[in-house]
Design a protein around this motif. Structure first.
Motif, short mmCIF file in Angstrom:
data_model
loop_
_atom_site.label_atom_id
_atom_site.label_comp_id
_atom_site.label_asym_id
_atom_site.label_seq_id
_atom_site.Cartn_x
_atom_site.Cartn_y
_atom_site.Cartn_z
N ASP A 130 0.80 -1.22 0.00
CA ASP A 130 0.00 0.00 0.00
C ASP A 130 0.84 1.28 0.00
N CYS A 131 2.17 1.14 -0.10
CA CYS A 131 3.02 2.33 -0.16
C CYS A 131 3.04 2.89 -1.58
N GLY A 132 3.08 4.20 -1.69
CA GLY A 132 3.05 4.83 -3.00
C GLY A 132 4.39 4.95 -3.67
N GLY A 133 5.46 4.60 -2.99
CA GLY A 133 6.79 4.73 -3.55
C GLY A 133 7.81 4.97 -2.46
N ALA A 134 9.07 5.17 -2.86
CA ALA A 134 10.16 5.27 -1.89
C ALA A 134 9.98 6.46 -0.94
N MET A 135 9.61 7.63 -1.47
CA MET A 135 9.46 8.81 -0.61
C MET A 135 8.34 8.61 0.40
N ASP A 136 7.22 8.06 -0.05
CA ASP A 136 6.11 7.80 0.87
C ASP A 136 6.52 6.82 1.95
N TYR A 137 7.30 5.81 1.57
CA TYR A 137 7.71 4.81 2.54
C TYR A 137 8.69 5.41 3.56
N LEU A 138 9.62 6.23 3.10
CA LEU A 138 10.56 6.88 4.02
C LEU A 138 9.82 7.80 4.99
N GLU A 139 8.81 8.51 4.49
CA GLU A 139 8.01 9.37 5.36
C GLU A 139 7.23 8.54 6.38
N ARG A 140 6.74 7.39 5.93
CA ARG A 140 6.00 6.51 6.84
C ARG A 140 6.91 5.98 7.93
N MET A 141 8.15 5.61 7.58
CA MET A 141 9.09 5.14 8.59
C MET A 141 9.42 6.24 9.59
N ASP A 142 9.60 7.46 9.08
CA ASP A 142 9.91 8.59 9.98
C ASP A 142 8.75 8.86 10.91
N SER A 143 7.54 8.83 10.37
CA SER A 143 6.35 9.04 11.19
C SER A 143 6.21 7.94 12.23
N HIS A 144 6.55 6.73 11.87
CA HIS A 144 6.47 5.61 12.80
C HIS A 144 7.45 5.78 13.95
N ARG A 145 8.66 6.26 13.64
CA ARG A 145 9.65 6.48 14.69
C ARG A 145 9.21 7.56 15.67
#
Length: 217
Positions: A130-145
């Motif tokens: 469900d990730c839209g791409g690398a930038m979205d995934y990196l933002e999701r990881m940052d938000s998770h942290r």
């Protein structure tokens, strides 16, 4: 004569590095490698894909997608006569733009006792579908942290304590809809584990896939 191919597969544009090491037969077909990669990275296969090797595209044709000039089930890796260190790429989900760099680390003598294919190493979970791409995934990881749902944990703990104190009276838990939403947020937070790669589960998926359909010559 068949060889053992040791492949290192790295996901582009994501840091920390997401990678897998695979040991496969040189007689593995493009179609089989596609299935192996899907399971090594825990992807479903619902999106389009292609391999780009020696200037040409290969893959399994799907309705409404790319039409390839050759049947991927008949194209074996041995055809390309890859040398140690040589690379090719695998693209998956053209909207998200996931690209795997596949490098032949070593071509080894054939060993008929080895169980193939197998994942022998790796690090970190691949991005979910469900990730839209690398930038979205990196933002999701940052938000998770940064976004540990502490308030939701407190709300759940308090509700459970009131339930215990009341002797099992569920009405003492308060707003149940609010509690359910808190539980959903905590569950989603706990389920997202980007640092975790379960090699045993990856191999279970790979070996279940090929049970009775060996890729060995």
């Amino acid at each position: 004569m068949a060889e053992l191919y040791q492949l290192r597969v790295v996901l582009r544009d994501v840091s920390p590095l997401v990678w897998r090491r695979l040991l496969i037969s040189s007689e593995t077909s493009i179609a089989q490698l596609h299935e192996i990669l899907l399971r090594a990275f825990a992807w479903s296969g619902e999106h389009l894909h292609l391999f780009h090797i020696h200037g040409r595209d290969y893959g399994v044709s799907q309705y409404g997608g790319i039409v390839f000039s050759e049947d991927a089930r008949q194209v074996r890796l041995s055809r390309f006569q890859l040398h140690d260190g040589e690379r090719f790429r695998y693209e998956y989900d053209f909207t998200a733009g996931w690209v795997l760099d596949v490098r032949l680390e070593l071509a080894l003598p054939w060993d008929g006792k080895r169980i193939l294919p197998i994942c022998t190493g790796g690090s970190r979970a691949a991005p979910p579908e469900d990730c839209g791409g690398a930038m979205d995934y990196l933002e999701r990881m940052d938000s998770h942290r940064r976004g540990i749902p502490i308030e939701d944990f407190v709300l759940m703990t308090d509700a459970m304590q009131r339930l215990v104190d009341s002797g099992g009276d569920r009405s003492a838990m308060g707003d149940l809809e609010e509690l359910r939403e808190a539980i959903d947020r905590v569950t989603a937070y706990q389920d997202f584990q980007p640092a975790r790669f379960d090699r045993r589960e990856a191999n279970r998926q790979i070996q279940t896939l090929w049970q009775g359909r060996s890729v060995q010559p």
